[in-house]
Design a protein around this motif. Structure first.
Motif, PDB file in Angstrom:
ATOM      1  N   SER A 153       3.292  -4.191   1.864  1.00  0.00           N
ATOM      2  CA  SER A 153       3.230  -3.889   3.297  1.00  0.00           C
ATOM      3  C   SER A 153       3.869  -2.545   3.603  1.00  0.00           C
ATOM      4  CB  SER A 153       3.927  -4.995   4.089  1.00  0.00           C
ATOM      5  OG  SER A 153       3.299  -6.234   3.880  1.00  0.00           O
ATOM      6  N   ILE A 154       4.973  -2.248   2.921  1.00  0.00           N
ATOM      7  CA  ILE A 154       5.619  -0.940   3.106  1.00  0.00           C
ATOM      8  C   ILE A 154       4.687   0.167   2.646  1.00  0.00           C
ATOM      9  CG2 ILE A 154       7.542   0.502   2.346  1.00  0.00           C
ATOM     10  CD1 ILE A 154       9.224  -2.068   2.225  1.00  0.00           C
ATOM     11  N   GLY A 155       3.946  -0.104   1.527  1.00  0.00           N
ATOM     12  CA  GLY A 155       2.977   0.879   1.048  1.00  0.00           C
ATOM     13  C   GLY A 155       1.893   1.154   2.074  1.00  0.00           C
ATOM     14  N   LEU A 156       1.454   0.121   2.765  1.00  0.00           N
ATOM     15  CA  LEU A 156       0.441   0.305   3.810  1.00  0.00           C
ATOM     16  C   LEU A 156       1.002   1.076   4.994  1.00  0.00           C
ATOM     17  CD1 LEU A 156      -1.176  -3.244   3.794  1.00  0.00           C
ATOM     18  CD2 LEU A 156      -2.185  -1.132   2.930  1.00  0.00           C
ATOM     19  N   LEU A 157       2.286   0.843   5.312  1.00  0.00           N
ATOM     20  CA  LEU A 157       2.905   1.530   6.440  1.00  0.00           C
ATOM     21  C   LEU A 157       2.946   3.047   6.248  1.00  0.00           C
ATOM     22  CD1 LEU A 157       5.901  -0.817   7.335  1.00  0.00           C
ATOM     23  CD2 LEU A 157       3.970  -0.241   8.795  1.00  0.00           C
ATOM     24  N   VAL A 158       3.146   3.488   5.010  1.00  0.00           N
ATOM     25  CA  VAL A 158       3.286   4.936   4.759  1.00  0.00           C
ATOM     26  C   VAL A 158       1.948   5.608   4.509  1.00  0.00           C
ATOM     27  CG1 VAL A 158       5.595   4.599   3.831  1.00  0.00           C
ATOM     28  CG2 VAL A 158       3.645   4.566   2.273  1.00  0.00           C
ATOM     29  N   SER A 159       0.840   4.847   4.603  1.00  0.00           N
ATOM     30  CA  SER A 159      -0.480   5.448   4.409  1.00  0.00           C
ATOM     31  C   SER A 159      -0.870   6.242   5.649  1.00  0.00           C
ATOM     32  CB  SER A 159      -1.514   4.361   4.125  1.00  0.00           C
ATOM     33  OG  SER A 159      -1.756   3.600   5.286  1.00  0.00           O
ATOM     34  N   ASP A 160      -1.934   7.056   5.521  1.00  0.00           N
ATOM     35  CA  ASP A 160      -2.411   7.869   6.645  1.00  0.00           C
ATOM     36  C   ASP A 160      -3.443   7.140   7.482  1.00  0.00           C
ATOM     37  OD1 ASP A 160      -2.343  10.737   4.453  1.00  0.00           O
ATOM     38  OD2 ASP A 160      -0.800   9.978   5.839  1.00  0.00           O
ATOM     39  N   ASN A 161      -3.847   5.959   7.038  1.00  0.00           N
ATOM     40  CA  ASN A 161      -4.910   5.192   7.713  1.00  0.00           C
ATOM     41  C   ASN A 161      -4.274   4.265   8.758  1.00  0.00           C
ATOM     42  OD1 ASN A 161      -6.880   3.196   8.351  1.00  0.00           O
ATOM     43  ND2 ASN A 161      -8.047   3.849   6.543  1.00  0.00           N
ATOM     44  N   TYR A 162      -4.643   4.465  10.037  1.00  0.00           N
ATOM     45  CA  TYR A 162      -4.026   3.677  11.120  1.00  0.00           C
ATOM     46  C   TYR A 162      -4.272   2.177  10.986  1.00  0.00           C
ATOM     47  CZ  TYR A 162      -2.831   2.040  15.778  1.00  0.00           C
ATOM     48  OH  TYR A 162      -2.285   1.374  16.828  1.00  0.00           O
ATOM     49  N   PRO A 163      -5.533   1.726  10.696  1.00  0.00           N
ATOM     50  CA  PRO A 163      -5.745   0.276  10.506  1.00  0.00           C
ATOM     51  C   PRO A 163      -4.882  -0.301   9.386  1.00  0.00           C
ATOM     52  CG  PRO A 163      -7.837   1.372  10.870  1.00  0.00           C
ATOM     53  CD  PRO A 163      -6.820   2.452  10.685  1.00  0.00           C
ATOM     54  N   LEU A 164      -4.715   0.513   8.304  1.00  0.00           N
ATOM     55  CA  LEU A 164      -3.882   0.007   7.208  1.00  0.00           C
ATOM     56  C   LEU A 164      -2.411  -0.067   7.627  1.00  0.00           C
ATOM     57  CD1 LEU A 164      -5.404   1.802   4.085  1.00  0.00           C
ATOM     58  CD2 LEU A 164      -5.834  -0.509   4.930  1.00  0.00           C
ATOM     59  N   GLN A 165      -2.000   0.880   8.467  1.00  0.00           N
ATOM     60  CA  GLN A 165      -0.627   0.822   8.976  1.00  0.00           C
ATOM     61  C   GLN A 165      -0.398  -0.454   9.798  1.00  0.00           C
ATOM     62  OE1 GLN A 165      -0.245   4.481  11.143  1.00  0.00           O
ATOM     63  NE2 GLN A 165       0.242   5.715   9.315  1.00  0.00           N
ATOM     64  N   LEU A 166      -1.410  -0.799  10.634  1.00  0.00           N
ATOM     65  CA  LEU A 166      -1.298  -2.038  11.408  1.00  0.00           C
ATOM     66  C   LEU A 166      -1.204  -3.249  10.488  1.00  0.00           C
ATOM     67  CD1 LEU A 166      -3.851  -1.453  14.320  1.00  0.00           C
ATOM     68  CD2 LEU A 166      -1.363  -1.339  14.408  1.00  0.00           C
ATOM     69  N   LEU A 167      -2.043  -3.227   9.420  1.00  0.00           N
ATOM     70  CA  LEU A 167      -2.006  -4.328   8.461  1.00  0.00           C
ATOM     71  C   LEU A 167      -0.647  -4.401   7.781  1.00  0.00           C
ATOM     72  CD1 LEU A 167      -3.965  -6.497   7.468  1.00  0.00           C
ATOM     73  CD2 LEU A 167      -4.594  -4.985   5.591  1.00  0.00           C
ATOM     74  N   GLY A 168      -0.051  -3.221   7.538  1.00  0.00           N
ATOM     75  CA  GLY A 168       1.279  -3.191   6.942  1.00  0.00           C
ATOM     76  C   GLY A 168       2.331  -3.784   7.854  1.00  0.00           C
ATOM     77  N   VAL A 169       2.202  -3.490   9.160  1.00  0.00           N
ATOM     78  CA  VAL A 169       3.141  -4.059  10.121  1.00  0.00           C
ATOM     79  C   VAL A 169       3.050  -5.580  10.122  1.00  0.00           C
ATOM     80  CG1 VAL A 169       3.683  -4.275  12.580  1.00  0.00           C
ATOM     81  CG2 VAL A 169       3.186  -2.029  11.603  1.00  0.00           C
ATOM     82  N   LEU A 170       1.792  -6.062  10.130  1.00  0.00           N
ATOM     83  CA  LEU A 170       1.599  -7.514  10.120  1.00  0.00           C
ATOM     84  C   LEU A 170       2.155  -8.133   8.837  1.00  0.00           C
ATOM     85  CD1 LEU A 170      -2.011  -7.836  11.596  1.00  0.00           C
ATOM     86  CD2 LEU A 170       0.143  -8.441  12.697  1.00  0.00           C
ATOM     87  N   GLY A 171       1.878  -7.488   7.713  1.00  0.00           N
ATOM     88  CA  GLY A 171       2.355  -8.021   6.438  1.00  0.00           C
ATOM     89  C   GLY A 171       3.866  -8.048   6.353  1.00  0.00           C
ATOM     90  N   LEU A 172       4.505  -6.971   6.830  1.00  0.00           N
ATOM     91  CA  LEU A 172       5.962  -6.922   6.789  1.00  0.00           C
ATOM     92  C   LEU A 172       6.566  -7.971   7.729  1.00  0.00           C
ATOM     93  CD1 LEU A 172       8.311  -5.423   5.490  1.00  0.00           C
ATOM     94  CD2 LEU A 172       8.288  -3.829   7.423  1.00  0.00           C
ATOM     95  N   ALA A 173       5.945  -8.096   8.907  1.00  0.00           N
ATOM     96  CA  ALA A 173       6.425  -9.103   9.851  1.00  0.00           C
ATOM     97  C   ALA A 173       6.278 -10.503   9.267  1.00  0.00           C
ATOM     98  CB  ALA A 173       5.655  -9.000  11.171  1.00  0.00           C
ATOM     99  N   PHE A 174       5.130 -10.763   8.624  1.00  0.00           N
ATOM    100  CA  PHE A 174       4.900 -12.073   8.023  1.00  0.00           C
ATOM    101  C   PHE A 174       5.895 -12.348   6.902  1.00  0.00           C
ATOM    102  CE2 PHE A 174       2.618 -15.834   7.342  1.00  0.00           C
ATOM    103  CZ  PHE A 174       2.418 -16.002   5.984  1.00  0.00           C
ATOM    104  N   SER A 175       6.207 -11.301   6.126  1.00  0.00           N
ATOM    105  CA  SER A 175       7.164 -11.490   5.028  1.00  0.00           C
ATOM    106  C   SER A 175       8.553 -11.833   5.557  1.00  0.00           C
ATOM    107  CB  SER A 175       7.227 -10.225   4.159  1.00  0.00           C
ATOM    108  OG  SER A 175       7.756  -9.131   4.898  1.00  0.00           O
ATOM    109  N   ILE A 176       8.926 -11.211   6.701  1.00  0.00           N
ATOM    110  CA  ILE A 176      10.238 -11.520   7.295  1.00  0.00           C
ATOM    111  C   ILE A 176      10.245 -12.942   7.835  1.00  0.00           C
ATOM    112  CG2 ILE A 176      11.821 -10.927   9.166  1.00  0.00           C
ATOM    113  CD1 ILE A 176      10.898  -8.002   8.812  1.00  0.00           C
ATOM    114  N   VAL A 177       9.144 -13.334   8.517  1.00  0.00           N
ATOM    115  CA  VAL A 177       9.037 -14.703   9.034  1.00  0.00           C
ATOM    116  C   VAL A 177       9.116 -15.711   7.896  1.00  0.00           C
ATOM    117  CG1 VAL A 177       7.506 -16.362  10.154  1.00  0.00           C
ATOM    118  CG2 VAL A 177       7.765 -14.069  11.102  1.00  0.00           C
ATOM    119  N   MET A 178       8.395 -15.424   6.809  1.00  0.00           N
ATOM    120  CA  MET A 178       8.416 -16.335   5.663  1.00  0.00           C
ATOM    121  C   MET A 178       9.807 -16.412   5.041  1.00  0.00           C
ATOM    122  SD  MET A 178       5.651 -17.849   5.516  1.00  0.00           S
ATOM    123  CE  MET A 178       6.243 -18.721   4.092  1.00  0.00           C
TER     124      MET A 178
END
Length: 643
Positions: free
Chosen positions: A154-179
């Motif tokens: 998820s952190i890797g997606l956050l640092v990408s230049d692609n905005y949709p992938l950044q959103l996916l990274g935010v969701l993934g990181l949030a899900f990992s914290i919730v889990m």
């Protein structure tokens, strides 16, 4: 104490290992399937060299883990194994698996197309979600596994230049914290469960010199009522069984039922009711010498066994106990009080088994409550006969309609001016085998066991259908007695409406009779029901007037159509001197409020003449006619109107 903690920890680790290994095969197979699918589904036939190498490594790791699981199941599980060691083997494999998944996801975020990346994230997220439960037996692994699966990728997606992938990274990181949070809570809950599961065993094995004392303590902890901290049914029955088996002296069993508790629960709330129960339990504890022979039987019922006690002493102690229970309680700035009715059964005089003693004490309480609340009653054989009789009536009453055992008879009500029939009162009769059961015996039973709704609806339907058949020039109404329980039913108005519709009886020819005691229950509900009936055109009468609840206020507040003066006042006309005065007072008030007055129980000419002089509107009683069977009504009407 340290030894206890050591043993407890050892047992908990063994149980944790069992939980981890029993779910391991399914987890390994799912991981193998998921890894194979992700590696080959999107790159076949030319597999990415990195992914191929990763898959080979993952497969080897899963094979080693599978062999470890099989070894544990066949060679270790049924032995006194070292739980800590088994957990170590398992978590090493599980955590390495998680790291490998993390590496794969990080690689995929830099290389894969959107469909493959999305599929990979969904698959790994699903595995992370499942791990919170599967790995809950080991807190670190349960938290590490889902977090390491998702967070790096998820952190890797956050640092990408692609905005949709950044959103996916935010969701993934949030899900990992919730889990991470969920996994921690699940692990804590599992550990607590394992702690409770093994605590009793540790106590028993660590205190051999105090086995009996400690066993009793554990028994109490697992058999207490959670609200009152008294024994529950199971524990009390076991203790009472021991007493009945070993006792050489008489003892008394007290069945205690609180009076007025339901009203507090309904009017103030269950929170206040719970406090009353808890405070009552404290008073019972102070009263009882042996706390083991005291329990909350259920609801607002309690049991106490008084050892070495005869009937005289039991009654005296019960009377004192009622005084203790009846003292005021301060609850939420309110002063509340409840009473208590107590039934007593004696051992061995009345019974020698615990179940029978409780049954008889309950029976004594039940009949005493019917006789006089907040008093003491001792079981007698007469009570058992009454109980058996009541039980027979209750069981038979459930099929009385089906077996055509119920029937209606009708007693005429006549106008005092012309002595012409104005109405018939429908009276219910029940013939059970060769016995004619009086209504005052079976109606209360029907009310108590919820049979009154069906029976009441049947009476209403039959009465209306019969009234339609009465062939007279002047319309004759039918009067039907209704129980307070029927009147409180939210569907009662619909039942009346449907009955009138199906029978084709005009609403104004139906008179509903209620006793004034109904207003003691819920005046608002009853008043609304009466108003709804009158809107339909149905007339409402107060039966047995003068014997019940707040007579004058009832007449003033409710726009009923008729009041029926109770026969007890009619019997006192020109007898004890006050009958005339009471009837005159009722007539005066009725005249002011535009009520009609019926005098029931008229048995002789003298009473009839006096009532007519006093201005009573209608008369009813044996002097004019006893209740008439259905098949005789036609001839009775013909005779009356021919004359």
């Amino acid at each position: 104490m340290n030894n206890n903690n050591s043993n407890l920890n050892k047992y908990m680790q063994r149980d944790a290992a069992v939980l981890l290994y029993r779910n391991a095969i399914a987890g390994i197979l799912i991981t193998l399937i998921a890894s194979s699918f992700l590696v080959f589904a999107f790159t076949y036939p030319e597999v990415d060299p990195f992914k191929k190498a990763w898959w080979i490594g993952m497969t080897a790791l899963l094979t080693i883990r599978f062999l470890d699981v099989m070894w544990w199941k066949h060679k270790v599980e049924k032995t006194e194994f070292n739980g800590e060691k088994s957990i170590m083997y398992f978590v090493v494999g599980a955590n390495v698996t998680a790291v490998m998944w993390s590496v794969y996801l990080v690689y995929t975020t830099t290389q894969a197309h959107s469909i493959e990346l999305t599929t990979t994230i969904i698959t790994i997220s699903a595995m992370a979600g499942g791990s919170a439960t599967v790995l809950a037996a080991h807190k670190f692994t349960a938290m590490f596994y889902p977090f390491i699966l998702l967070a790096p990728g998820s952190i890797g997606l956050l640092v990408s230049d692609n905005y949709p992938l950044q959103l996916l990274g935010v969701l993934g990181l949030a899900f990992s914290i919730v889990m991470l949070i969920i996994s921690r809570q699940s692990a804590d809950f599992t550990r607590h469960t394992l702690f409770l599961k093994n605590e009793n065993s540790v106590l028993i094995h660590s205190m051999e010199e105090k086995v009996e004392q400690r066993t009793r303590k554990i028994y109490e902890l697992s058999n207490l009522d959670p609200l009152t901290k008294l024994y529950n049914r199971t524990a009390f029955l076991k203790q009472l069984k021991l007493v009945t088996a070993a006792s050489q002296k008489p003892f008394a069993l007290l069945f205690i039922d609180l009076d007025g508790f339901k009203k507090i629960n309904d009017s103030i709330g269950h929170k206040a009711g719970d406090k009353i129960l808890s405070k009552t339990a404290d008073r019972l504890k102070d009263f009882a010498l042996d706390k083991q022979l005291l329990c909350r039987w259920g609801g607002d019922e309690f049991l106490i066994a008084l050892e070495d006690t005869d009937e005289t002493s039991a009654v005296a102690q019960s009377t004192a106990l009622i005084e203790v229970i009846s003292k005021n309680h301060t609850v939420e700035n309110s002063i509340l009080s409840v009473g208590a009715t107590i039934g007593i059964a004696l051992y061995p005089q009345h019974a020698t088994s615990e179940d029978r003693l409780i049954q008889l004490a309950d029976m004594a309480m039940y009949y005493q409550k019917k006789l006089m609340r907040s008093t003491v009653g001792v079981f007698s054989e007469q009570m058992e006969k009454l109980y058996s009789y009541e039980l027979r009536l209750k069981n038979s009453l459930t099929t009385a309609i089906e077996k055509n055992q119920l029937r209606l008879v009708f007693q005429p009500i006549l106008g005092s001016g012309d002595i012409k029939i104005s109405a018939f009162e429908a009276l219910l009769r029940w013939q059970l085998d060769d016995d004619n059961i009086p209504p005052d015996e079976f109606i209360p039973i029907a009310e108590q066991y919820g049979l009154i709704h069906e029976i009441g609806a049947w009476v209403l339907q039959q009465a209306c259908e019969q009234a339609v058949l009465w062939d007279v020039q002047q319309k004759v109404a039918v009067c039907v007695n209704v129980s307070v329980i029927q009147l409180q039913d939210e569907h009662f108005i619909d039942i009346v409406s449907d009955t009138l519709s199906s029978s084709q009886l005009p609403a104004e020819l139906l008179h509903i009779e209620i006793t004034e005691s109904v207003f003691a229950s819920d005046p608002t509900v009853i008043s609304n029901q009466i108003k709804n009936l009158q809107v339909m055109g149905v007339k409402v009468s107060i039966d047995d007037f003068g014997t019940g609840y707040s007579s004058l206020s009832v007449m003033q507040d409710l726009a009923v159509n008729t009041v029926k003066i109770d026969r007890s006042f009619i019997n006192k006309i020109n007898n004890q001197g006050n009958g005339d005065a009471i009837i005159s007072a009722v007539m005066h008030i009725a005249s002011s409020l535009n009520f009609l007055v019926v005098a029931e129980g008229v048995e002789n000419e003298m009473q009839a003449d006096e009532l007519i002089k006093l201005g009573v509107d209608y008369l009813q009683g044996f002097y004019y006619s006893k209740p008439i069977e259905v098949e005789d009504i036609a001839s009775y009407l013909a005779q009356k109107y021919d004359n």
